[in-house]
Design a protein around this motif. Structure first.
Motif, PDB file in Angstrom:
ATOM      1  N   SER A   1      -3.186 -26.991 -25.999  1.00  0.00           N
ATOM      2  CA  SER A   1      -4.262 -27.467 -25.118  1.00  0.00           C
ATOM      3  C   SER A   1      -4.425 -26.514 -23.947  1.00  0.00           C
ATOM      4  O   SER A   1      -4.199 -26.887 -22.791  1.00  0.00           O
ATOM      5  CB  SER A   1      -3.967 -28.885 -24.623  1.00  0.00           C
ATOM      6  N   PRO A   2      -4.833 -25.279 -24.193  1.00  0.00           N
ATOM      7  CA  PRO A   2      -4.924 -24.319 -23.086  1.00  0.00           C
ATOM      8  C   PRO A   2      -5.901 -24.739 -21.996  1.00  0.00           C
ATOM      9  O   PRO A   2      -5.646 -24.503 -20.815  1.00  0.00           O
ATOM     10  CB  PRO A   2      -5.361 -23.031 -23.785  1.00  0.00           C
ATOM     11  N   SER A   3      -7.011 -25.377 -22.359  1.00  0.00           N
ATOM     12  CA  SER A   3      -7.975 -25.787 -21.330  1.00  0.00           C
ATOM     13  C   SER A   3      -7.413 -26.895 -20.463  1.00  0.00           C
ATOM     14  O   SER A   3      -7.609 -26.912 -19.240  1.00  0.00           O
ATOM     15  CB  SER A   3      -9.290 -26.236 -21.984  1.00  0.00           C
ATOM     16  N   SER A   4      -6.684 -27.836 -21.082  1.00  0.00           N
ATOM     17  CA  SER A   4      -6.048 -28.910 -20.313  1.00  0.00           C
ATOM     18  C   SER A   4      -4.949 -28.346 -19.420  1.00  0.00           C
ATOM     19  O   SER A   4      -4.821 -28.737 -18.250  1.00  0.00           O
ATOM     20  CB  SER A   4      -5.457 -29.953 -21.267  1.00  0.00           C
ATOM     21  N   LEU A   5      -4.167 -27.411 -19.940  1.00  0.00           N
ATOM     22  CA  LEU A   5      -3.121 -26.768 -19.148  1.00  0.00           C
ATOM     23  C   LEU A   5      -3.725 -26.044 -17.953  1.00  0.00           C
ATOM     24  O   LEU A   5      -3.208 -26.125 -16.831  1.00  0.00           O
ATOM     25  CB  LEU A   5      -2.332 -25.792 -20.021  1.00  0.00           C
ATOM     26  N   ASN A   6      -4.830 -25.352 -18.166  1.00  0.00           N
ATOM     27  CA  ASN A   6      -5.482 -24.618 -17.081  1.00  0.00           C
ATOM     28  C   ASN A   6      -5.959 -25.570 -15.985  1.00  0.00           C
ATOM     29  O   ASN A   6      -5.756 -25.322 -14.790  1.00  0.00           O
ATOM     30  CB  ASN A   6      -6.656 -23.817 -17.633  1.00  0.00           C
ATOM     31  N   ALA A   7      -6.583 -26.687 -16.391  1.00  0.00           N
ATOM     32  CA  ALA A   7      -7.073 -27.657 -15.407  1.00  0.00           C
ATOM     33  C   ALA A   7      -5.909 -28.256 -14.608  1.00  0.00           C
ATOM     34  O   ALA A   7      -6.005 -28.453 -13.388  1.00  0.00           O
ATOM     35  CB  ALA A   7      -7.853 -28.762 -16.115  1.00  0.00           C
ATOM     36  N   THR A   8      -4.807 -28.529 -15.291  1.00  0.00           N
ATOM     37  CA  THR A   8      -3.647 -29.101 -14.608  1.00  0.00           C
ATOM     38  C   THR A   8      -3.038 -28.103 -13.633  1.00  0.00           C
ATOM     39  O   THR A   8      -2.636 -28.465 -12.523  1.00  0.00           O
ATOM     40  CB  THR A   8      -2.594 -29.543 -15.641  1.00  0.00           C
ATOM     41  N   LEU A   9      -2.990 -26.838 -14.016  1.00  0.00           N
ATOM     42  CA  LEU A   9      -2.448 -25.818 -13.110  1.00  0.00           C
ATOM     43  C   LEU A   9      -3.286 -25.707 -11.842  1.00  0.00           C
ATOM     44  O   LEU A   9      -2.753 -25.475 -10.752  1.00  0.00           O
ATOM     45  CB  LEU A   9      -2.365 -24.469 -13.821  1.00  0.00           C
ATOM     46  N   GLN A  10      -4.600 -25.879 -11.966  1.00  0.00           N
ATOM     47  CA  GLN A  10      -5.451 -25.861 -10.767  1.00  0.00           C
ATOM     48  C   GLN A  10      -5.070 -27.000  -9.839  1.00  0.00           C
ATOM     49  O   GLN A  10      -5.003 -26.835  -8.608  1.00  0.00           O
ATOM     50  CB  GLN A  10      -6.938 -25.974 -11.155  1.00  0.00           C
ATOM     51  N   ASN A  11      -4.824 -28.175 -10.428  1.00  0.00           N
ATOM     52  CA  ASN A  11      -4.421 -29.327  -9.640  1.00  0.00           C
ATOM     53  C   ASN A  11      -3.061 -29.092  -8.985  1.00  0.00           C
ATOM     54  O   ASN A  11      -2.874 -29.361  -7.790  1.00  0.00           O
ATOM     55  CB  ASN A  11      -4.374 -30.560 -10.550  1.00  0.00           C
ATOM     56  N   TRP A  12      -2.118 -28.580  -9.742  1.00  0.00           N
ATOM     57  CA  TRP A  12      -0.768 -28.367  -9.210  1.00  0.00           C
ATOM     58  C   TRP A  12      -0.753 -27.308  -8.107  1.00  0.00           C
ATOM     59  O   TRP A  12      -0.016 -27.440  -7.134  1.00  0.00           O
ATOM     60  CB  TRP A  12       0.183 -27.972 -10.327  1.00  0.00           C
ATOM     61  N   LYS A  13      -1.562 -26.261  -8.270  1.00  0.00           N
ATOM     62  CA  LYS A  13      -1.608 -25.223  -7.238  1.00  0.00           C
ATOM     63  C   LYS A  13      -2.108 -25.791  -5.917  1.00  0.00           C
ATOM     64  O   LYS A  13      -1.709 -25.331  -4.846  1.00  0.00           O
ATOM     65  CB  LYS A  13      -2.503 -24.061  -7.700  1.00  0.00           C
ATOM     66  N   GLN A  14      -2.960 -26.805  -5.990  1.00  0.00           N
ATOM     67  CA  GLN A  14      -3.523 -27.382  -4.774  1.00  0.00           C
ATOM     68  C   GLN A  14      -2.647 -28.483  -4.180  1.00  0.00           C
ATOM     69  O   GLN A  14      -2.519 -28.584  -2.953  1.00  0.00           O
ATOM     70  CB  GLN A  14      -4.914 -27.938  -5.071  1.00  0.00           C
ATOM     71  N   TYR A  15      -2.026 -29.290  -5.045  1.00  0.00           N
ATOM     72  CA  TYR A  15      -1.353 -30.483  -4.535  1.00  0.00           C
ATOM     73  C   TYR A  15       0.158 -30.538  -4.794  1.00  0.00           C
ATOM     74  O   TYR A  15       0.884 -31.151  -4.013  1.00  0.00           O
ATOM     75  CB  TYR A  15      -1.994 -31.745  -5.147  1.00  0.00           C
ATOM     76  N   LEU A  16       0.634 -29.946  -5.876  1.00  0.00           N
ATOM     77  CA  LEU A  16       2.056 -30.069  -6.215  1.00  0.00           C
ATOM     78  C   LEU A  16       2.903 -28.961  -5.602  1.00  0.00           C
ATOM     79  O   LEU A  16       3.884 -29.216  -4.894  1.00  0.00           O
ATOM     80  CB  LEU A  16       2.232 -30.073  -7.741  1.00  0.00           C
ATOM     81  N   PHE A  17       2.519 -27.721  -5.853  1.00  0.00           N
ATOM     82  CA  PHE A  17       3.354 -26.601  -5.413  1.00  0.00           C
ATOM     83  C   PHE A  17       3.509 -26.505  -3.891  1.00  0.00           C
ATOM     84  O   PHE A  17       4.605 -26.187  -3.407  1.00  0.00           O
ATOM     85  CB  PHE A  17       2.804 -25.287  -5.977  1.00  0.00           C
ATOM     86  N   PRO A  18       2.455 -26.781  -3.098  1.00  0.00           N
ATOM     87  CA  PRO A  18       2.640 -26.685  -1.640  1.00  0.00           C
ATOM     88  C   PRO A  18       3.604 -27.721  -1.069  1.00  0.00           C
ATOM     89  O   PRO A  18       4.120 -27.533   0.036  1.00  0.00           O
ATOM     90  CB  PRO A  18       1.219 -26.907  -1.090  1.00  0.00           C
ATOM     91  N   SER A  19       3.863 -28.806  -1.799  1.00  0.00           N
ATOM     92  CA  SER A  19       4.676 -29.886  -1.245  1.00  0.00           C
ATOM     93  C   SER A  19       6.050 -29.993  -1.895  1.00  0.00           C
ATOM     94  O   SER A  19       6.797 -30.927  -1.590  1.00  0.00           O
ATOM     95  CB  SER A  19       3.940 -31.230  -1.424  1.00  0.00           C
TER      96      SER A  19
END
Length: 314
Positions: free
Chosen positions: A92-110
């Protein structure tokens, strides 16, 4: 309750290496600043605590004491315990890509992570393209795993992640945050709240809770368990089913108790849910909750968050 202070000072405790703990450890204390609540109605089932009265006190300290009886340090807590992120993705490369966008904004900074492991099941050129587009924007070291033939179930993936973490740190007591690629962190939750929950989970995992869910409980019941002022709901394995939902787990606990079942390879473990037999894919989640492995009849303590930090998005 109360807050924390930045003051730390050494205790007299020095622990020699052992087989279970190969490192010499010297303990430092960060004192808590607790305050009594006036007119609080506190009850206890503990026989000895019930005998205490408001006249009971251990003050002042004896002249040769450096510590206060009511502010003893919790020497079982290692604030430097390592946290890794393990991600499982399947075609699911498209789903993985969308999730990485979310994580870069909300998961990784915290979240302070030691390293990120990403298992790409049935790995494809499109998967690699997604990772190449995102990897330079991820503020942690990323190790990409998987081949075009591999299709690891969650148990096997967790096993691989935990063994890689051991190689990285030389320790067994690492923590792993496990996420499948389609779990996005909620944008309506303050980053500090998630960061506080992760820090609390690090403490809780060292107080006898090896498996901590970052979502709401599936089954009712249990008891409140608090670490670092974050209140979880605890239960035992035989009263709360296992799920593949977002979680933080102790790698030493998993490798000792559950990895043997993850390594088990038999067609009977495909289960009965639609699609698993056709794909010849072991249904790890069903294995864990129907009595086939050491979960449903055990007393492992697990914790669930009072609310879910993640939502499912394909």
């Amino acid at each position: 309750d109360g807050g924390k202070t930045d003051r730390i000072f050494p205790t007299s405790v020095i622990q020699s290496p052992s087989i279970g703990n190969p490192f010499k450890r010297k303990f430092w204390m960060r004192p808590s600043e607790c305050h009594c609540v006036d007119n609080a109605e506190v009850t206890t089932d503990d026989y000895f605590l019930s005998k205490m009265s408001e006249n009971w006190e251990c003050k002042p300290n004896l002249p040769d004491s450096k510590f206060s009886w009511d502010a003893m340090p919790d020497l079982g807590i290692d604030e430097n315990i390592h946290l890794f992120l393990g991600v499982l993705s399947y075609m699911s490369p498209s789903s993985l890509n969308a999730t990485l966008q979310n994580w870069k904004q909300y998961l990784f900074p915290s979240t302070a992570l030691e390293e990120i492991y990403i298992q790409l099941n049935k790995r494809s050129p499109m998967d690699d393209e997604v990772m190449n587009q995102n990897i330079h924007e991820i503020p942690f070291n990323v190790t990409i795993m998987g081949t075009s033939d591999e299709n690891l179930h969650p148990g096997r993936a967790i096993s691989r992640f935990c063994r890689a973490a051991e190689q990285k740190t030389g320790r067994s007591d690492n923590l792993l945050m496990f996420l499948e690629k389609d779990w996005n962190i909620r944008s309506d939750i303050d980053n500090n709240a998630f960061s506080d929950a992760v820090q609390s989970a690090k403490i809780l995992s060292q107080r006898g809770v090896p498996y901590i869910r970052l979502t709401e409980p599936v089954n009712p019941g249990g008891w409140p368990c608090v670490a670092e002022n974050y209140k979880w709901l605890c239960n035992i394995a035989r009263k709360h089913r296992y799920t593949n939902l977002p979680s933080i787990l102790r790698c030493d606990w998993f490798l000792k108790n559950l990895e043997p079942f993850a390594l088990w390879d038999d067609s009977s473990l495909f289960g009965c849910r639609n699609g698993f037999r056709e794909k010849r894919y072991i249904d790890w989640e069903e294995m864990m909750q129907d009595g086939r492995v050491a979960w449903s009849e055990t007393n492992w303590v697990l914790a669930s968050s009072p609310y879910s930090f993640f939502y499912h998005s394909e």
